[in-house]
Design an enzyme around this catalytic site. Structure first.
Site, mmCIF file in Angstrom:
data_model
loop_
_atom_site.group_PDB
_atom_site.id
_atom_site.type_symbol
_atom_site.label_atom_id
_atom_site.label_comp_id
_atom_site.label_asym_id
_atom_site.label_seq_id
_atom_site.Cartn_x
_atom_site.Cartn_y
_atom_site.Cartn_z
ATOM 1 N N ASP A 149 0.810 -1.213 0.000
ATOM 2 C CA ASP A 149 0.000 0.000 0.000
ATOM 3 C C ASP A 149 0.847 1.268 0.000
ATOM 4 O O ASP A 149 0.353 2.359 -0.257
ATOM 5 C CB ASP A 149 -0.904 -0.022 1.242
ATOM 6 C CG ASP A 149 -2.287 0.500 0.934
ATOM 7 O OD1 ASP A 149 -2.663 0.492 -0.255
ATOM 8 O OD2 ASP A 149 -2.976 0.933 1.869
ATOM 9 N N HIS A 209 -8.729 10.189 -2.344
ATOM 10 C CA HIS A 209 -9.325 8.915 -1.909
ATOM 11 C C HIS A 209 -10.030 9.201 -0.590
ATOM 12 O O HIS A 209 -9.391 9.387 0.452
ATOM 13 C CB HIS A 209 -8.225 7.857 -1.735
ATOM 14 C CG HIS A 209 -8.735 6.543 -1.231
ATOM 15 N ND1 HIS A 209 -8.748 5.400 -2.003
ATOM 16 C CD2 HIS A 209 -9.268 6.190 -0.045
ATOM 17 C CE1 HIS A 209 -9.274 4.407 -1.309
ATOM 18 N NE2 HIS A 209 -9.590 4.864 -0.108
ATOM 19 N N ARG A 294 -22.617 9.239 5.719
ATOM 20 C CA ARG A 294 -24.071 9.328 5.463
ATOM 21 C C ARG A 294 -24.809 9.810 6.705
ATOM 22 O O ARG A 294 -25.731 10.620 6.619
ATOM 23 C CB ARG A 294 -24.610 7.965 5.017
ATOM 24 C CG ARG A 294 -24.244 7.647 3.587
ATOM 25 C CD ARG A 294 -24.410 6.206 3.277
ATOM 26 N NE ARG A 294 -23.414 5.400 4.010
ATOM 27 C CZ ARG A 294 -23.072 4.151 3.685
ATOM 28 N NH1 ARG A 294 -23.667 3.552 2.693
ATOM 29 N NH2 ARG A 294 -22.157 3.508 4.376
ATOM 30 N N GLY A 340 -15.593 5.536 -1.086
ATOM 31 C CA GLY A 340 -16.994 5.714 -0.671
ATOM 32 C C GLY A 340 -17.513 7.141 -0.737
ATOM 33 O O GLY A 340 -18.516 7.417 -1.399
ATOM 34 N N ILE A 341 -16.824 8.068 -0.079
ATOM 35 C CA ILE A 341 -17.304 9.459 -0.046
ATOM 36 C C ILE A 341 -17.017 10.151 -1.383
ATOM 37 O O ILE A 341 -17.852 10.872 -1.921
ATOM 38 C CB ILE A 341 -16.651 10.242 1.120
ATOM 39 C CG1 ILE A 341 -16.940 9.550 2.459
ATOM 40 C CG2 ILE A 341 -17.103 11.681 1.136
ATOM 41 C CD1 ILE A 341 -16.180 10.140 3.651
ATOM 42 N N GLU A 343 -16.739 8.857 -4.362
ATOM 43 C CA GLU A 343 -17.546 8.347 -5.477
ATOM 44 C C GLU A 343 -19.023 8.700 -5.338
ATOM 45 O O GLU A 343 -19.735 8.829 -6.335
ATOM 46 C CB GLU A 343 -17.413 6.812 -5.554
ATOM 47 C CG GLU A 343 -16.036 6.368 -6.005
ATOM 48 C CD GLU A 343 -15.781 4.881 -5.757
ATOM 49 O OE1 GLU A 343 -16.756 4.105 -5.736
ATOM 50 O OE2 GLU A 343 -14.608 4.500 -5.581
ATOM 51 N N ASN A 344 -19.481 8.801 -4.071
ATOM 52 C CA ASN A 344 -20.925 8.968 -3.834
ATOM 53 C C ASN A 344 -21.349 10.324 -3.287
ATOM 54 O O ASN A 344 -22.528 10.650 -3.302
ATOM 55 C CB ASN A 344 -21.409 7.894 -2.845
ATOM 56 C CG ASN A 344 -21.177 6.500 -3.385
ATOM 57 O OD1 ASN A 344 -21.738 6.120 -4.398
ATOM 58 N ND2 ASN A 344 -20.322 5.735 -2.723
#
Ligand code: ADP
Length: 407
Positions: A149, A209, A294, A340-341, A343-344
Site C-alpha cells: 500500500d 481517496h 451518510r 466511498g465518499i 464516489e458517492n
C-alpha cells in the site's frame, strides 16, 4: 489464468478470485472472527443473489484459508473444480517501508523484509504475514505476490517525505512520510489519464481517496510527489475516526490536563492517546454522532451544528490539499474523486470544488449528480478536468500478480 487476491486482517480475511482472461470476478469472500467464537465465511458472486456460508470455529488463518479453498472448489457453490486452477495469489501488504517500490514475488527474503517493517505497521503487517503463511501452507507451490500500500508513494522527494525532526531519526529509525492507499491512487490516476485519452506521464493529477480513511495524493507526470498520510495513516484530512494532522503538542496538553470524574488522568499513556486519535476522533469525535459520512450528512442536513462542523472540516481540509498540491506541481490538469465518499458524495464534491475557477477548475452541478460511476463532472469550459473514478485496488493486485508470475 485465475488469480486469487487475499487481504488478511488480524481476525479477518477478504478474498476475490479473478479470471484474468476477461478480468471478471468469479467470487468474493469474507472470513470474519478468525480465532474468536462465531467464525464465519461468506462467499458471494457478482450479479447473483445467492451466497455460500461456512459457520465453524476457525482458530487461525490456516483454517480460514482451508475453508476459502473449500468454498472456491465446492461442487455446488464453488467456481473452480480444482485448486490447481488458481495460478497465483496476490496479497495486499500494508507497509513496505523503503524497501519496496513496487510489487514483488514473495520469497523468504521478502517475508523477512515484511517482518522488518512490523514496527512501521504494527497492526497490519503481522496480519498480512499470517495470511501469506496460511496460504503457503494450504496452497504449497502456488506462486505468491505481495502488493504494498506504500509502494506507489516511494517516488516522493525528501522535501516531501521528511519531517522537520533531527535527521538521525530518519537515518536510524526510518521516521518519514510513507503514505497509504497507494494502490488506489495508482489505479485512479492511471485510469483518469486513460479516460481522458492521455498518458499519466503527460498530466498533473490530484487524487482524493475519501473513504473511512482518507488520503490525498499529488501525481506529477505519473509519479507520486506528495501524499497526505504519513508514517501511519493518521496524518492528513479528518477521517471517519482519525484526527488527521494537528500540532503534536495537543497530545501533551490533553494528557496533562484531561481528567475523569474522579480527577484522575483520563488518558493513561501515549498508546491510550494514540487510540483516541485513531479510533475516537475525526468525524466521530467532532460530531459525537457517527464516523459514517451518510450519518453526518443526515444530521447536518437536519440542523445538527457539530455534524455541520465535522463535514465542513473535511471539505476545508480537502480544499487546502488541492490548493497546496496544485502549487507544489505548478498547476493541475485533473482532480479525481474516489472511494466511498469521493464516489458517492455529490454535495461534498460540489462543496469541495466551490470557487476554484481562479485555477481553472469548475464543476458542472448536473454532471456531478453521479454515484459510483466513472464520469467527467467538470463544466465544458473547465480547464482542469474533474473526474469521478471508482477505485479498484483488486484489479491492480491481480494485474501485478499476473505480470510477475508470467515474467
Ligand atoms: P473504506 O475506507 O473502509 O474502504 P469506503 O471507501 O467504503 O471505506 O467509504 C466509506 C465511507 O463512504 C463512509 O463514510 C460512507 O458513509 C461513505 N459513503 C458511502 N456511500 C455514500 C453516499 N451515498 N453518500 C455519502 N457518503 C457515502
Amino acid at each position: 489464468m485465475k488469480i486469487l487476491i487475499v487481504n488478511a486482517g488480524s481476525s479477518s480475511l477478504k478474498y476475490q478470485l479473478v479470471d484474468m482472461q476477461d478480468e471478471s470476478v468469479l467470487a468474493k469472500g469474507l472470513v470474519e472472527r478468525i480465532g474468536i467464537e462465531g467464525s464465519k465465511l461468506t462467499q458471494k458472486y457478482p450479479g447473483r443473489e445467492d451466497k455460500y456460508v461456512i459457520e465453524e470455529y476457525m482458530p487461525t488463518h490456516v483454517e480460514a484459508c482451508s475453508n476459502m479453498l473449500k468454498a472456491l472448489t465446492d461442487q455446488e457453490f464453488g467456481v473452480v473444480e480444482h485448486m490447481d486452477e488458481i495460478g497465483a495469489v496476490g496479497h495486499c501488504v500494508l507497509h513496505g517501508g523503503e524497501k519496496f517500490t513496487e510489487s514483488v514475488v514473495i520469497d523468504e527474503a521478502v517475508m523477512d523484509a515484511i517482518r522488518e517493517n512490523i514496527p512501521l505497521g504494527p497492526l497490519h503487517n503481522p496480519a498480512n504475514l499470517m495470511g501469506i503463511e496460511a496460504c503457503q501452507k494450504v496452497m504449497p507451490g502456488t506462486p505468491m505476490v505481495a502488493v504494498f500500500d506504500t509502494a506507489f508513494h516511494q517516488t516522493m522527494p525528501p522535501k516531501a517525505y521528511l519531517y522537520g525532526v533531527p535527521y538521525k531519526y530518519y537515518e536510524n529509525l526510518h521516521v518519514r512520510r510513507y503514505g497509504f492507499h497507494g494502490t488506489s491512487h495508482r489505479y485512479v490516476s492511471k485510469r483518469a489519464a486513460e479516460f481522458l485519452g492521455k498518458k499519466a506521464e503527460d498530466l498533473r493529477i490530484i487524487t482524493c481517496h475519501l473513504g473511512n480513511g482518507s488520503s490525498m495524493c499529488a501525481v506529477d507526470h505519473g509519479k507520486c510527489v506528495d501524499t497526505s498520510m504519513g508514517i501511519t495513516p493518521l496524518e492528513g484530512v479528518v477521517m471517519g475516526t482519525r484526527s488527521g494532522s494537528m500540532d503534536p503538542a495537543v497530545l501533551q496538553f490533553i494528557m496533562n490536563n484531561a481528567k475523569d470524574a474522579n480527577g484522575n488522568p483520563e488518558i493513561k499513556d501515549i498508546d491510550d492517546m494514540l487510540n483516541v486519535l485513531n479510533k475516537k476522533s475525526g468525524l466521530l469525535g467532532i460530531s459525537g454522532i457517527s464516523s459514517d459520512m451518510r450519518d453526518i450528512d443526515g444530521a447536518a442536513d437536519s440542523g445538527n451544528e457539530r455534524a455541520k462542523i465535522a463535514r465542513d472540516m473535511l471539505i476545508y481540509g480537502i480544499r487546502k490539499y488541492i490548493g497546496s498540491y496544485a502549487a507544489a506541481m505548478g498547476g493541475v490538469d485533473a482532480i479525481v474523486f474516489t472511494a466511498g465518499i469521493g464516489e458517492n458524495g455529490i454535495e461534498l464534491r460540489e462543496a469541495v470544488m466551490q470557487g476554484f475557477e481562479y485555477m481553472g477548475a469548475k464543476l458542472d452541478p448536473e454532471k456531478n449528480k453521479v454515484k459510483g460511476e466513472e464520469r467527467d463532472v467538470s463544466a465544458a469550459d473547465s480547464k482542469v478536468k474533474v473526474l469521478v473514478i471508482p477505485t479498484n485496488e483488486e484489479i491492480v493486485i491481480a494485474r501485478d500478480t499476473l505480470e510477475l508470475v508470467t515474467k
